[in-house]
Motif scaffolding. Structure first.
Motif, PDB file in Angstrom:
ATOM      1  N   ARG A   1      36.574  41.382  39.236  1.00  0.00           N
ATOM      2  CA  ARG A   1      35.775  41.917  38.130  1.00  0.00           C
ATOM      3  C   ARG A   1      34.575  41.020  37.840  1.00  0.00           C
ATOM      4  N   ARG A   2      34.801  39.702  37.879  1.00  0.00           N
ATOM      5  CA  ARG A   2      33.682  38.781  37.666  1.00  0.00           C
ATOM      6  C   ARG A   2      32.609  38.984  38.725  1.00  0.00           C
ATOM      7  N   ALA A   3      33.037  39.138  39.973  1.00  0.00           N
ATOM      8  CA  ALA A   3      32.078  39.341  41.054  1.00  0.00           C
ATOM      9  C   ALA A   3      31.331  40.656  40.878  1.00  0.00           C
ATOM     10  N   GLU A   4      32.034  41.687  40.405  1.00  0.00           N
ATOM     11  CA  GLU A   4      31.401  42.994  40.185  1.00  0.00           C
ATOM     12  C   GLU A   4      30.359  42.908  39.077  1.00  0.00           C
TER      13      GLU A   4
ATOM     14  N   LEU B   1      49.820  36.023  47.658  1.00  0.00           N
ATOM     15  CA  LEU B   1      48.909  35.458  48.655  1.00  0.00           C
ATOM     16  C   LEU B   1      47.477  35.921  48.430  1.00  0.00           C
ATOM     17  N   ASP B   2      47.290  37.157  47.986  1.00  0.00           N
ATOM     18  CA  ASP B   2      45.934  37.656  47.736  1.00  0.00           C
ATOM     19  C   ASP B   2      45.254  36.866  46.620  1.00  0.00           C
ATOM     20  N   ASP B   3      46.023  36.479  45.621  1.00  0.00           N
ATOM     21  CA  ASP B   3      45.455  35.670  44.535  1.00  0.00           C
ATOM     22  C   ASP B   3      44.973  34.319  45.058  1.00  0.00           C
ATOM     23  N   LEU B   4      45.775  33.697  45.921  1.00  0.00           N
ATOM     24  CA  LEU B   4      45.383  32.398  46.456  1.00  0.00           C
ATOM     25  C   LEU B   4      44.169  32.540  47.371  1.00  0.00           C
ATOM     26  N   ARG B   5      44.124  33.603  48.152  1.00  0.00           N
ATOM     27  CA  ARG B   5      42.949  33.847  49.000  1.00  0.00           C
ATOM     28  C   ARG B   5      41.688  33.992  48.139  1.00  0.00           C
ATOM     29  N   ALA B   6      41.795  34.762  47.077  1.00  0.00           N
ATOM     30  CA  ALA B   6      40.636  34.964  46.198  1.00  0.00           C
ATOM     31  C   ALA B   6      40.206  33.645  45.563  1.00  0.00           C
TER      32      ALA B   6
ATOM     33  N   ASP C   1      64.309  45.350  42.321  1.00  0.00           N
ATOM     34  CA  ASP C   1      64.041  46.142  43.525  1.00  0.00           C
ATOM     35  C   ASP C   1      62.625  46.704  43.590  1.00  0.00           C
ATOM     36  N   THR C   2      61.977  46.905  42.437  1.00  0.00           N
ATOM     37  CA  THR C   2      60.628  47.473  42.416  1.00  0.00           C
ATOM     38  C   THR C   2      59.605  46.374  42.123  1.00  0.00           C
ATOM     39  N   PRO C   3      58.652  46.134  43.019  1.00  0.00           N
ATOM     40  CA  PRO C   3      57.654  45.076  42.778  1.00  0.00           C
ATOM     41  C   PRO C   3      56.697  45.454  41.662  1.00  0.00           C
ATOM     42  N   VAL C   4      56.129  44.435  41.031  1.00  0.00           N
ATOM     43  CA  VAL C   4      55.162  44.610  39.939  1.00  0.00           C
ATOM     44  C   VAL C   4      53.885  43.873  40.325  1.00  0.00           C
ATOM     45  N   ASP C   5      52.742  44.555  40.145  1.00  0.00           N
ATOM     46  CA  ASP C   5      51.454  43.937  40.468  1.00  0.00           C
ATOM     47  C   ASP C   5      50.599  43.906  39.210  1.00  0.00           C
ATOM     48  N   ARG C   6      50.733  42.865  38.417  1.00  0.00           N
ATOM     49  CA  ARG C   6      49.970  42.774  37.176  1.00  0.00           C
ATOM     50  C   ARG C   6      48.639  42.061  37.404  1.00  0.00           C
ATOM     51  N   ASP C   7      47.824  42.063  36.373  1.00  0.00           N
ATOM     52  CA  ASP C   7      46.499  41.456  36.440  1.00  0.00           C
ATOM     53  C   ASP C   7      46.615  39.972  36.745  1.00  0.00           C
ATOM     54  N   SER C   8      45.921  39.526  37.773  1.00  0.00           N
ATOM     55  CA  SER C   8      46.022  38.121  38.181  1.00  0.00           C
ATOM     56  C   SER C   8      44.684  37.667  38.753  1.00  0.00           C
ATOM     57  N   ALA C   9      44.683  36.527  39.443  1.00  0.00           N
ATOM     58  CA  ALA C   9      43.436  35.900  39.882  1.00  0.00           C
ATOM     59  C   ALA C   9      42.571  36.840  40.711  1.00  0.00           C
ATOM     60  N   GLN C  10      43.171  37.578  41.625  1.00  0.00           N
ATOM     61  CA  GLN C  10      42.372  38.448  42.495  1.00  0.00           C
ATOM     62  C   GLN C  10      41.604  39.491  41.676  1.00  0.00           C
TER      63      GLN C  10
END
Length: 520
Positions: free
Chosen positions: A434-437, A162-167, A420-429
């Protein structure tokens, strides 16, 4: 005595005095889909359980949603100490069924990760159509969502949660002018409405559903060491508090099966059987485009070897275009208390091939708990005449297992380490952040350079101004003697000074000053 499986199919039930011949669902036609219908408390859950047992015994993996929390008993063998043991044995004897208690290989899944392995998918895999349905978006809002997906593909941005879609939506809003000229109108109101709906989804627990590792369907379509198909049970008792999320998830799973599985034509038995409980939730207030998609999937997925069985209270809950494709039917009792109920009852009876021995409409009203009016596909895929049937008792435990028993099954599951363990890899957010920074840093540096240039220019102006009005200082040295040239210069200066007092001298000064002002 008949077992769970017959020579050609699944033993569903039989008859005794006043009932018809034993009823079987032919495995060859099990991918022609089916319907299990009936009022609450008439035995739909038991029918669902015995079909899952039989398909598993035939080496066919199964997926089913446990809406009421009582299907987990499939993982445990029935017992002679169960309160229903005696009635079960009596039923088994009456219909000629060899009842042998047995457990079946089960994998528990849970969208919230509480009663089973977490089930996840990504925003990209869900797609804009199903997401729009899930959030109840308008046509304009769905258009904006489609643009967001298109831009993400174009920019190589992974939409995982959801954070990726928000971004991505924020990116659209900030670049609305440029995007509008390329893809269509992107209004801030539409973006805001979608953002609000994402917040609603998050409050319903969808943030746990969207992410990685995403579910690999191949993990559901496995068999145990004995060759029995795995029974995948989704804990849906909590999920039912968000019916739209429940229906969208099952539709997504069905769509993924359709897209990923190869064509197999007409196999001897299904590759996978999918039970869609509380099916009316899929069609309530569904737009025509969505219903058409479900109808298309139901029509084509059977060539992939997948059988889909809809479980609902009333056949009228299922649109006609889909109902006509459900060749294997188990109809438990319907209650006809109102004029509408009577109309639905008559309509349900008309969907069966009549039996001259009884009225189908009367039979649907009269069958008791554990009984049903059945019709299955026969040779060449022709529906059999309708029969009154006593449904066989289950071999596994009727009712849920204990929490400790569920935990033990989960701990021994081969899928725990994978899901059972979630993974948070590099994505749109992260990419957009980084682009905004970088953009912010470049803007700050540009602003600093501009300020420095302005400060330098200011100092230069002040310096030039100071030089323009500063008096010229001369140093006079006393000499002991003067040369001839000094005497001539002094004489000329004295003569020039005397002329200043005359009229011609004043004219000379005006001429000199005037030429200086003009030159300026």
């Amino acid at each position: 005595m008949a077992g769970v499986l017959t020579e050609a199919g699944v033993f569903v039930g039989g008859g005794g005095e006043g009932y018809g011949a034993p009823q079987e669902l032919l495995l060859k036609y099990a991918n022609r889909h089916g319907l299990i219908a009936g009022a609450t408390g008439t035995g739909k859950t038991v029918t669902l359980q015995i079909l899952a047992e039989a398909f598993s015994s035939a080496g066919v993996p199964v997926f089913m949603a446990d809406v009421k929390g009582d299907l987990s008993g499939i993982a445990k063998a029935g017992s002679a100490t169960h309160k229903l043991h005696e009635p079960f044995m009596k039923r088994a004897t009456q219909i000629g069924f060899d009842l042998s208690y047995a457990a079946f290989p089960v994998t528990f899944w849970d969208m919230f990760g509480e009663q089973g392995h977490p089930v996840r998918t990504t925003i990209s895999e869900m797609g804009p159509l199903l997401l729009s349905r899930l959030m109840g978006l308008s046509e304009a809002q769905e258009g904006v969502l489609n643009i967001a997906f298109h831009m993400a593909d174009e920019e190589g941005l992974a939409l995982l949660d959801l954070d990726d879609l928000r971004a991505m939506l924020l990116y659209l809003a900030e670049n609305a002018d440029e995007i509008t000229t390329r893809y269509g109108n992107v209004e801030a109101r539409s973006v805001g409405a979608i953002q609000r709906q994402l917040l609603v989804l998050e409050n319903q627990g969808a943030d746990k559903f969207f992410g990685e590792p995403a579910l690999d369907l191949a993990d559901m379509m496995t068999c145990d060491s004995d060759g029995r198909g795995r029974v995948n049970i989704l804990a849906a008792d909590k999920l039912m508090s968000s019916p739209q999320l429940y229906a969208t998830f099952l539709l997504w799973l069905l769509s993924e099966l359709f897209e990923e599985l190869p064509e197999v034509g007409n196999p001897d038995k299904p590759k996978f059987v999918f039970f869609f409980d509380e099916a009316h939730l899929l069609f309530d207030d569904a737009p025509k485009a969505l219903v058409d998609k479900v109808e298309q999937v139901a029509r084509l997925i059977r060539s992939k070897g997948v059988g889909v069985y809809f479980i609902t209270q009333n056949p009228a809950d299922v649109p006609d275009g889909i109902l006509s494709q459900l060749g294997n039917r188990v109809q438990h009792a319907l209650r006809a208390f109102t004029a509408r109920d009577q109309k639905d009852l008559k309509r349900a009876a008309e969907n069966y091939r009549p039996n001259p021995r009884f009225s189908t409409e009367d039979a649907i009203k009269e069958v008791g708990t554990g009984e049903a009016v059945t019709s299955f596909l026969e040779a060449k895929g022709v529906p059999s005449v309708v029969e009154r049937t006593l449904v066989r008792p289950p071999c596994s435990q009727l009712g849920p297992i204990t929490p400790d028993e569920r935990r033990a099954i989960l701990q021994s599951s081969p899928f725990g380490m994978k899901y059972d363990t979630p993974v948070d890899r590099d994505s749109a957010q992260e990419v957009l952040a980084r682009r905004a920074e970088v953009a912010a840093k470049e803007a700050a540096e540009a602003e600093a350079r501009e300020l420095a240039d302005e400060e330098a220019a200011k100092r230069a102006r002040e310096f030039n101004k100071a030089r323009r009005f500063e008096p010229i200082k001369t140093t006079t040295k006393t000499r002991k003697s003067s040369s001839r040239s000094d005497s001539l210069g002094t004489a000329f200066a004295k003569s020039f000074a005397r002329q200043l007092g005359t009229k011609s001298g004043q004219a000379l000064i005006r001429g000199v000053l005037g030429s200086l002002f003009k030159s300026r």
